[in-house]
Scaffold this motif. Structure first.
Motif, mmCIF file in Angstrom:
data_model
loop_
_atom_site.group_PDB
_atom_site.id
_atom_site.type_symbol
_atom_site.label_atom_id
_atom_site.label_comp_id
_atom_site.label_asym_id
_atom_site.label_seq_id
_atom_site.Cartn_x
_atom_site.Cartn_y
_atom_site.Cartn_z
ATOM 1 N N GLU A 53 0.815 -1.205 0.000
ATOM 2 C CA GLU A 53 0.000 0.000 0.000
ATOM 3 C C GLU A 53 0.856 1.266 0.000
ATOM 4 O O GLU A 53 0.418 2.325 -0.462
ATOM 5 N N ALA A 54 2.087 1.151 0.510
ATOM 6 C CA ALA A 54 3.000 2.301 0.512
ATOM 7 C C ALA A 54 3.737 2.442 -0.808
ATOM 8 O O ALA A 54 4.541 3.371 -0.978
ATOM 9 N N GLY A 55 3.476 1.515 -1.753
ATOM 10 C CA GLY A 55 4.067 1.630 -3.073
ATOM 11 C C GLY A 55 5.239 0.714 -3.355
ATOM 12 O O GLY A 55 5.857 0.810 -4.410
ATOM 13 N N ALA A 56 5.563 -0.203 -2.434
ATOM 14 C CA ALA A 56 6.696 -1.110 -2.657
ATOM 15 C C ALA A 56 6.332 -2.186 -3.670
ATOM 16 O O ALA A 56 5.202 -2.680 -3.705
ATOM 17 N N ALA A 57 7.285 -2.541 -4.506
ATOM 18 C CA ALA A 57 7.100 -3.609 -5.481
ATOM 19 C C ALA A 57 7.259 -4.961 -4.791
ATOM 20 O O ALA A 57 7.882 -5.061 -3.734
#
Length: 340
Positions: free
Chosen positions: A294-298
């Motif tokens: 949700e924080a944008g990590a792949a």
């Protein structure tokens, strides 16, 4: 005098509970179990469920002429099969029996634990459940009701904390590192004080299977609880280097105890009430991965942060997260589709 209510009506009042020896467990298993529940301080709802589960096992055992505590791993597996239980409930039964036998092993050295044997033999597994995560409201409740409240300072005038304060702070920090850093049960049990960054912003870990070192970042909501526990741990004169010992003498925390402590705090936060999917330390680890997504990590980044065996594991977790979102009707976070 308060009397708890069980699934079969009023339970015995506290005055009827007693410290049972091994013989009492064999001859009066229901009464001994009530005493065990009272000593462990389970919340009323949890105690009612456990009492009903234990009663069902005793009735099944009596119908087959098997003496209490004489169960084999195969018999426990047969009992679980005959109840046609969902995997979550099979697992909960196995863990309950395992906890009871762990207690009994303190009364008799060398006592076998049939539930542990059933788990190792995969007799308690049943059908595989979909990978579970905490719902946003559940994790927010856990943070607000358990992790965020200020801890009681160690003792009067900064003195040594009481045993209750010590255990409470330890248990909260345990939940904090599982949800906030994605630690597995074995990693939490073996975590050393020199593995924690000064600001508790990261944990420096090494995989036991291949010796690969990695840093597990700790989400901000978990750091205060971890730092508060480290202060209380020092104030109590806790021995050894284990971050989460069973007692101030430094003895390692038993895995069954860790599961129990986490379950108690999940129950306290209201997470277990009405939840259909299982909530466990693994659920907290999965949810930590979801927070990274949700924080944008792949997926590859999440695999590294959680110390997974390979990068492909991150993609499997991402696929499970997408499936869980669809299953629960949640909308995927903006910008998470089609990760590179």
């Amino acid at each position: 005098m308060r009397t708890d209510i069980s699934a079969n009506g009023p339970a015995k009042p506290p005055s009827a509970l007693f410290d049972a020896d091994l013989e009492a467990w064999r001859t009066q298993p229901e009464r001994a179990f009530d005493g065990w529940l009272a000593r462990h301080g389970f919340r009323q709802g949890t105690a009612v469920v456990y009492r009903a589960m234990w009663g069902k096992l005793l009735r099944w055992s009596g119908e087959r002429g098997v003496a209490p505590l004489a169960w084999s791993a195969e018999q426990i597996g047969a009992f679980l099969d005959e109840q046609e239980l969902h995997k979550h409930h099979r697992y909960r039964y196995a863990r309950l029996i395992e906890r009871v036998f762990h207690h009994l092993s303190q009364l008799q050295d060398g006592l076998h634990n049939p539930a542990s044997q059933a788990v190792r033999a995969h007799l308690a597994e049943g059908e595989n459940d979909p990978t579970a995560f905490l719902l946003p409201a559940e994790r927010e409740a856990l943070i607000a009701r358990v992790l965020a409240p200020a801890l009681v300072p160690p003792g009067p005038d900064g003195g040594a904390p009481s045993p209750t304060q010590w255990k409470r702070a330890r248990d909260i920090a345990l939940v904090a590192v599982m949800l906030g850093a994605g630690l597995k049960v074995g990693e939490a049990r073996e975590l050393r004080t020199d593995s924690i960054a000064a600001d508790a912003g990261a944990l420096h870990l090494v995989r036991a299977d291949n010796g690969r070192a990695y840093d597990a970042p700790v989400f901000a909501f978990a750091r205060a609880a971890l730092l508060a526990w480290l202060d209380i741990r020092v104030a109590a004169g806790t021995l050894g280097s284990l971050v989460f010992p069973a007692m101030p003498n430094g003895r390692a925390l038993h895995a069954a105890s860790l599961y129990r402590r986490v379950e108690i705090l999940l129950d306290e936060a209201g997470v277990l009430a009405g939840r259909r999917e299982r909530a466990s330390p693994q659920t907290l680890r999965n949810t930590c991965g979801a927070l990274h997504f949700e924080a944008g990590a792949a997926p590859a980044e999440v695999a590294q942060r959680l110390g997974m065996r390979d990068l492909e594991s991150g993609w499997r977790l991402w696929a499970a997260f997408e499936a869980w979102q669809a299953r629960t009707g949640l909308t995927a976070p903006p910008g998470t589709g089609g990760r590179a």
